[in-house]
Scaffold this active site. Structure first.
Site: not given
Ligand code: IDP
Ligand code: MG
Length: 139
Positions: A9, A49, A57, A85, A91, A102, A112, A115, A126
């Site tokens: 990212k 997304y 968010f 993963r 996350t 992370r 973070n 992805h 994707e």
């Molecule tokens: P992942 O990337 O671990 O699969 P997802 O739940 O799919 O997590 O969320 C996509 C992205 O959205 C995350 O990687 C992060 O950048 C952002 N994100 C997820 N949850 C939150 C939150 O609670 N606050 C702010 N950003 C979030």
């Molecule tokens: Mg995800």
């Protein structure tokens, strides 16, 4: 063979972590079969997304994802989705296991650094979102 999409990212790119991320993936036996640097625009981030549209968010996430260049890659290998993963960690970096990308490098739950697709169906969507057949290579 299973495939996944990974993204270094904009925060990961600006922290000079492109090599670190690829090193960990390759070091775990995964193969990079497609790779490029792109600047995702706001609309593209929203489409990527789309499953998160409506969440609190979403706006901030899509602004962040379009704030600078990203490195997108397609990885191939046995169990590549769960392996990437696992190497990424949870996350939220505070909840991510010790030694994961992370945990080690991410600033917070949004920024973070990396992805990875979470299932075969999302991986297929994707990968197609960013790569055409001529941009992936068998070797
Ligand atoms: P992942 O990337 O671990 O699969 P997802 O739940 O799919 O997590 O969320 C996509 C992205 O959205 C995350 O990687 C992060 O950048 C952002 N994100 C997820 N949850 C939150 C939150 O609670 N606050 C702010 N950003 C979030
Ligand atoms: Mg995800």
């Amino acid at each position: 063979m299973e495939r996944t999409l990974s993204i270094v990212k904009p925060d990961g790119v600006s922290k000079r972590l492109i090599g670190e991320v690829i090193k960990r993936f390759e070091g775990s036996g995964l193969k990079v079969i497609g790779l490029k640097m792109i600047w995702i625009d706001k609309k593209e981030a929203e489409g990527f997304y789309a499953v998160h549209r409506g969440k609190p968010f979403f706006e901030s996430l899509t602004v962040f994802m379009s704030s600078g260049p990203s490195v997108v890659m397609v990885l191939e290998g046995d169990g590549v989705i769960s392996k990437t993963r696992e190497l990424m960690g949870a996350t939220d970096p505070k909840k991510a296991a010790e030694g994961t990308l992370r945990r080690q490098f991410a600033a917070d739950i949004e920024h973070n650094i990396v992805h990875g697709s979470d299932a075969p169906e999302t991986a297929a969507f994707e990968i197609r979102y960013f790569f055409n057949a001529l941009e992936m290579f068998e070797y």
